[in-house]
Design a protein around this motif. Structure first.
Motif, PDB file in Angstrom:
ATOM      1  N   GLN A 181       0.836  -1.196   0.000  1.00  0.00           N
ATOM      2  CA  GLN A 181       0.000   0.000   0.000  1.00  0.00           C
ATOM      3  C   GLN A 181       0.873   1.250   0.000  1.00  0.00           C
ATOM      4  N   VAL A 182       1.012   1.837  -1.178  1.00  0.00           N
ATOM      5  CA  VAL A 182       1.735   3.096  -1.359  1.00  0.00           C
ATOM      6  C   VAL A 182       0.884   3.962  -2.288  1.00  0.00           C
ATOM      7  N   PRO A 183       0.403   5.095  -1.835  1.00  0.00           N
ATOM      8  CA  PRO A 183      -0.503   5.881  -2.668  1.00  0.00           C
ATOM      9  C   PRO A 183       0.221   6.652  -3.773  1.00  0.00           C
ATOM     10  N   LEU A 222      16.825  -4.169  -4.337  1.00  0.00           N
ATOM     11  CA  LEU A 222      16.103  -3.146  -3.585  1.00  0.00           C
ATOM     12  C   LEU A 222      15.431  -2.186  -4.551  1.00  0.00           C
ATOM     13  N   VAL A 223      14.291  -1.670  -4.123  1.00  0.00           N
ATOM     14  CA  VAL A 223      13.545  -0.749  -4.973  1.00  0.00           C
ATOM     15  C   VAL A 223      13.024   0.412  -4.138  1.00  0.00           C
ATOM     16  N   ALA A 224      13.013   1.585  -4.751  1.00  0.00           N
ATOM     17  CA  ALA A 224      12.449   2.776  -4.117  1.00  0.00           C
ATOM     18  C   ALA A 224      11.189   3.172  -4.874  1.00  0.00           C
ATOM     19  N   GLN A 254       6.338  11.044  -0.554  1.00  0.00           N
ATOM     20  CA  GLN A 254       6.754   9.880   0.212  1.00  0.00           C
ATOM     21  C   GLN A 254       7.728   9.010  -0.572  1.00  0.00           C
ATOM     22  N   VAL A 255       8.706   8.435   0.152  1.00  0.00           N
ATOM     23  CA  VAL A 255       9.616   7.433  -0.399  1.00  0.00           C
ATOM     24  C   VAL A 255       9.446   6.161   0.413  1.00  0.00           C
ATOM     25  N   ALA A 266       9.891   3.693   5.250  1.00  0.00           N
ATOM     26  CA  ALA A 266       9.209   4.758   4.513  1.00  0.00           C
ATOM     27  C   ALA A 266       9.518   6.085   5.180  1.00  0.00           C
ATOM     28  N   VAL A 267       9.574   7.136   4.384  1.00  0.00           N
ATOM     29  CA  VAL A 267       9.801   8.475   4.903  1.00  0.00           C
ATOM     30  C   VAL A 267       8.879   9.434   4.163  1.00  0.00           C
TER      31      VAL A 267
END
Length: 585
Positions: A234-236, A249-251, A257-258, A270-271
């Motif tokens: 869940q990342v909007p 790894l993936v950003a 937001q990251v 997350a930041v």
């Protein structure tokens, strides 16, 4: 171009040469009344019934993609290649003939560019734009060109999104939200319905045959061949997806937001920022560096973050090369920005427990500041923080935190009584009663000193404390010291001097001091006081015998970390040693 506003609740953009409207912006409940353009920047302001909006006509972020030592990007209708090793920048393909929308400034520019890293035999890029509701162009070209030539092959189509999934295949999300797999001849080889409701974008998933789908509030990792959902996060409103060099790894970057995740799309950290994010890239450590409107920052997979440097203007990060950050600006020029990510590498070494690297950085790097000290304390490395601190108060607290009594005692001389009290508590916890004694002496805590001499069996110093109590005129302290010494005669004498004849008589009679008891009995009779009855079963109140009489107790065993060993010049093996360690600053 002409921009107009009207009472029909729209802002319209007109192409003068074509005499056509090319874009319309509408608000359902407000009429537009005023319009103003910024004299220098790509900004327009429009006032409506309930407020004002500020917007852009042209997308300012260049469309680009990075592969190893090369950056492919679009500038002024040319596909260009920049080589990081020698700063060579050449145009490869003219896009004037390939683009499907010739209107400059309104949706004609590319939105994204994706290079096919799965095809080692030839060079392919997918360029997406918002023209005609969404279009893609598959361009095959040669990097040997020294000038702007024509593409070897160009295929076009309508799509909301497109991404490479194999050496000669790419996935397309068409306008009906169907998922199409096409070959490089632009023929559909597979058609399916996306498993994610409301999907509006596709991204490369780090390996052949997989894609990342995004919707308004989540991202799905999907296997096209097996038609299987692998994982979901869940990342909007994800805008950019950036993989590290080995695709482990993936950003996931959205507006503010990251989110960092592994290749199975399991969230690591997350930041959230208060300003817009412009992009980012991984270095080889791996440390993720990203840019905001006015800063370059770093983020580690464990959630640690920090500021690298400030920016005068927004930059779009392309690659990290040593101490240089290579970025594209809004004009499509490659910029080199000097950075120092020593702090991030230091935190990464702590996370990996690379103690040799930590001590090398402690000795040779310019790490300092309250932030790094607080970080080391929070992470449980106060002994490392000692190497960065010169302030006496901070140094004292760190020394107590890591149990370094010697350093704390050296610093306490420069501080007040409160420091000695804290030192006494820690020394008592470790069993170092010599330091406890010094602390009590410095703070003049006589009662505590007397009790310390009692439990350590130091009767000589207890007698000195008795004399000090007499000099101070402290009757209660005199009684306590006499009690600790087991000196009944002195105790009876002190009690008598305070006028407590009955209590003095009981003490003398119980302990067998008959002559003193007879004398006190006469005094009681002369004072018309009753003679107290002595309990025949009374037990004598005598001080306990100390278990151990030595200069110091066996000290509490304190495990020295590998960091402490390295700081002392020893090996990095873990062991147990006395708390008496040297100040290795």
């Amino acid at each position: 171009l002409i921009v107009s506003n009207s009472e029909d609740r729209t802002i319209r953009v007109w192409d003068i040469s074509k005499r056509l409207g090319v874009q319309t912006f509408r608000r359902e409940s407000d009429r537009f009344w005023v319009l103003a353009a910024h004299p220098d920047q790509n900004l327009l302001a429009a006032g409506h019934d309930s407020g004002m909006i500020v917007f852009k006509l042209e997308r300012e972020r260049p469309a680009f993609d990075v592969l190893a030592n090369k950056c492919f990007y679009v500038k002024e209708r040319y596909l260009r290649m920049h080589e990081f090793s020698n700063s060579k920048d050449v145009p490869l393909v003219s896009l004037r003939r390939t683009t499907s929308n010739a209107t400059p400034g309104i949706g004609g520019g590319p939105r994204t560019l994706t290079y096919n890293s799965l095809n080692k035999a030839e060079n392919n890029v997918l360029i997406l734009s918002d023209s005609e509701g969404g279009t893609y162009e598959l361009i095959t070209f040669s990097t040997e060109s020294t000038g702007a030539g024509d593409a070897q092959d160009v295929r076009r189509g309508n799509a909301l999104s497109a991404v490479f999934i194999a050496r000669d295949r790419f996935a397309v999300l068409d306008k009906t939200r169907q998922l199409l797999v096409k070959n490089f001849q632009n023929d559909v080889v597979k058609r399916s319905t996306p498993p994610l409701a409301g999907v509006d974008g596709l991204f490369f998933a780090g390996t052949s045959g997989r894609i990342l789908m995004k919707s308004e509030d989540r991202v799905l990792l999907y296997d096209l061949q097996a038609r299987k959902n692998i994982s979901e996060l869940q990342v909007p409103r994800v805008k950019y997806v950036i993989w590290n060099n080995d695709f482990s790894l993936v950003a996931l970057i959205s507006k503010h937001q990251v989110v960092l995740a592994n290749k199975q799309l399991e969230q690591l950290c997350a930041v959230t920022e208060t300003v817009r994010l412009k992009g980012g890239c991984w270095d080889s450590k791996p440390v993720f560096l990203y840019s905001t409107l006015n800063h370059v920052k770093y983020l580690l997979s464990n959630g640690d973050k920090g500021i690298v440097r400030g920016l005068d203007a927004p930059l779009y990060v392309a690659k990290v090369q040593g101490n240089a950050l290579l970025c594209l600006d809004r004009e499509g020029k490659m910029r080199t920005v000097e950075i120092d990510i020593t702090e991030a590498i230091f935190k990464l070494a702590l996370e990996r427990k690379d103690y040799a690297e930590i001590m090398r950085m402690v000795k040779h790097s310019r790490l300092c500041g309250q932030a790094i000290i607080s970080y080391l304390q929070d992470k449980g490395y106060p002994e490392v923080a000692l190497h960065f601190v010169h302030d006496s108060k901070t140094r004292f607290k760190l020394a107590l935190a890591c149990g370094n009594i010697q350093v704390a005692m050296n610093v306490a001389h420069d501080l007040g009584d409160d420091a000695w009290r804290q030192l006494g508590v820690e020394a008592l916890r470790q069993g170092n009663h010599e330091v406890v004694e010094m602390s009590y002496q410095k703070t003049k805590e006589f009662e505590c000193l007397s009790f310390l001499y009692l439990i350590t069996g130091n009767t000589d110093k207890l007698r000195k404390m008795q004399k000090i109590a007499e000099m101070r005129g402290d009757v209660m302290s005199c009684v306590h010291n006499a009690l600790f010494l087991g000196d009944v005669e002195e105790r009876v004498k002190i009690i008598e001097s305070t006028g407590q004849l009955s209590l003095a008589y009981l003490a003398a009679k119980t302990h067998g001091l008959e002559e003193t008891a007879d004398r006190l009995e006469e005094l009681l009779l002369a004072s018309n006081l009753a003679i107290p009855t002595v309990n025949p079963n009374a037990s004598l109140l005598q001080p306990p015998t100390p278990i151990l009489r030595t200069e110091n107790w066996p000290l509490l065993a304190v495990g020295k970390s590998a960091l402490s060993d390295l700081a002392d010049g020893g090996s990095s093996s873990k062991g147990v040693s006395s708390i008496k360690v040297d100040d290795a600053d």
